[in-house]
Design an enzyme around this catalytic site. Structure first.
Site, PDB file in Angstrom:
ATOM      1  NE  ARG A   1      48.174  33.978  46.206  1.00  0.00           N
ATOM      2  CZ  ARG A   1      46.771  34.082  46.296  1.00  0.00           C
ATOM      3  NH1 ARG A   1      46.071  33.542  45.761  1.00  0.00           N
ATOM      4  NH2 ARG A   1      46.169  35.230  46.488  1.00  0.00           N
TER       5      ARG A   1
ATOM      6  CB  SER B   1      49.821  37.631  45.206  1.00  0.00           C
ATOM      7  OG  SER B   1      48.509  37.496  45.823  1.00  0.00           O
TER       8      SER B   1
ATOM      9  NE  ARG C   1      39.333  40.735  47.714  1.00  0.00           N
ATOM     10  CZ  ARG C   1      38.292  40.148  48.307  1.00  0.00           C
ATOM     11  NH1 ARG C   1      37.765  40.502  49.335  1.00  0.00           N
ATOM     12  NH2 ARG C   1      37.914  38.666  47.923  1.00  0.00           N
TER      13      ARG C   1
ATOM     14  CG  HIS D   1      43.034  32.154  41.017  1.00  0.00           C
ATOM     15  ND1 HIS D   1      42.917  33.331  40.126  1.00  0.00           N
ATOM     16  CD2 HIS D   1      44.123  31.543  40.880  1.00  0.00           C
ATOM     17  CE1 HIS D   1      44.218  33.455  39.601  1.00  0.00           C
ATOM     18  NE2 HIS D   1      44.806  32.211  39.914  1.00  0.00           N
TER      19      HIS D   1
ATOM     20  CD1 TRP E   1      41.639  36.183  34.907  1.00  0.00           C
ATOM     21  CD2 TRP E   1      42.934  36.873  36.992  1.00  0.00           C
ATOM     22  NE1 TRP E   1      40.754  36.094  36.112  1.00  0.00           N
ATOM     23  CE2 TRP E   1      41.666  36.590  37.214  1.00  0.00           C
ATOM     24  CE3 TRP E   1      43.671  37.041  37.985  1.00  0.00           C
ATOM     25  CZ2 TRP E   1      41.082  36.603  38.759  1.00  0.00           C
ATOM     26  CZ3 TRP E   1      43.299  36.999  39.004  1.00  0.00           C
ATOM     27  CH2 TRP E   1      42.109  36.758  39.651  1.00  0.00           C
TER      28      TRP E   1
END
Length: 360
Positions: free
Chosen positions: A123, A157, A179, A281, A319
């Site tokens: 992204r 992404s 998704r 996020h 992450w």
């Protein structure tokens, strides 16, 4: 390489030809098993590194770790340098790269086939999902744009990527309209994308899933689909069929954005987000620091003893950037950076050394 989009040629690939393909698979676990042993090592770092970040990616070629992408501030790509960490000297440098250098991005993936690294999707700074496939020749230090647009997987992404000795596999992620649960392969020899059959509704579209190659199958483990998931699916590369498997043992709690490694017949899972942030996020959810192994023969999970309270342990995080590597003569999992429970980006590097012992 020639940009070719190729779908499966035979209609027999349809899941409808295999009436049991979506039924839970059970395997007797009474056979002789290989016990996995694991130990963490924190690696020193010399030179100017990539810095603290999350949502980045790494790939390993020989004794060098190549790191690309990521964010320090949520959703803001840091740079598009290709940073190189030497596992022998423990020194950082920046590759003097030429060619079609990818723009900065987050939620990107990398994988290596031979001496070539492949980077897909992510992204950009405008939060636009991307679908370019780039290659980086580690011998020539040169980038090349391989495919984009209508060639290959749609834009996405926070998907997952893995590789064998010839193919790069891409699964799922966050697409333009939601998704995804599609599986693709890029043949590095023929330069072709192949889209595999859909797993169907039993495998929901998801972001941040685990993806690994083991024993001729592509394994999809957990991920986020509006909630953290705890299901496991596998795709048989020979028969082109999907199966949802029923696992046993001490299974991990539902999670996403964790580290995954195919190690022989085992799939190693470390860390991840087990409870998402109410800020999405922009915030930090609840993370795990646990380590598990799934035996793909017996389908039994086992939590591995990895000295969680030691100074060498990476602790809870998600992450992260991760890849299989060889360090100090041992094979294992390399983990770099990520996000912490306090929402701080990390810049440390840990190596999980793995070994196996046959037991009755």
């Amino acid at each position: 390489m020639k940009n070719v989009y190729k779908r499966p040629e035979s209609p027999t690939h349809s899941l409808n030809k295999h009436s049991d393909s979506n039924l839970p698979l059970k395997v007797d676990s009474s056979n002789i098993m290989a016990a996995v042993h694991a130990s963490w090592i924190k690696l020193d770092q010399r030179g100017e590194g990539q810095g603290a970040r999350s949502s980045h990616a790494i790939a390993v070629v020989a004794q060098k770790v190549y790191a690309f992408g990521g964010e320090f501030v949520p959703r803001v790509p840091v740079d598009n340098n290709l940073h190189v960490f030497d596992l022998e000297t423990l020194t950082w440098s920046v590759a003097d790269a030429s060619g079609d250098i990818p723009p900065p991005r987050v939620g990107v993936t990398m994988a290596a086939v031979g001496e070539t690294i492949y980077v897909f999707g992510g992204r950009d700074g405008e939060h636009k999902e991307l679908n370019e496939l780039y290659s980086f020749d580690t011998r020539a230090n040169k980038w090349a744009l391989i495919s984009r647009g209508d060639i290959g997987p749609p834009n996405r992404s926070y998907h997952s990527m893995t590789a064998d000795d010839r193919h790069v596999y891409v699964f799922g992620g966050c697409g333009v309209h939601g998704r995804l649960n599609d599986l693709w392969a890029f043949d590095a020899v023929e330069g072709k994308w192949v889209e595999f059959p859909s797993p169907g509704e039993s495998c929901k579209g998801r972001g941040g899933p685990g993806l690994a190659v083991a024993q001729g199958k592509i394994w999809v483990v957990y991920g986020f689909s509006g909630e953290e998931m705890d299901d496991v699916h596998c795709f048989n590369l020979a028969h082109k069929t999907w199966t949802q498997v029923e696992t046993s043992g001490l299974k991990p709690t539902a999670r996403s954005v964790f580290c995954t490694l195919g190690n022989g017949k085992h799939i190693i899972v470390y860390g991840g987000e087990i409870d998402p942030s109410d800020q999405g996020h922009l915030g930090a959810g609840q993370f795990s620091g646990e380590l598990y192994a799934l035996d793909t023969d017996t389908l039994a999970w086992k939590r591995l003893e990895d000295k969680a309270n030691s100074d060498n342990h990476p602790g809870p995080r998600g992450w992260c950037a991760f890849a299989g590597a060889r360090c100090g003569g041992r094979q294992g999992l390399l983990v770099y950076g990520g996000n912490s429970p306090s929402n701080d980006r990390l810049d440390d590097i840990f190596f999980l050394a793995l070994s196996q012992e046959r037991v009755n």
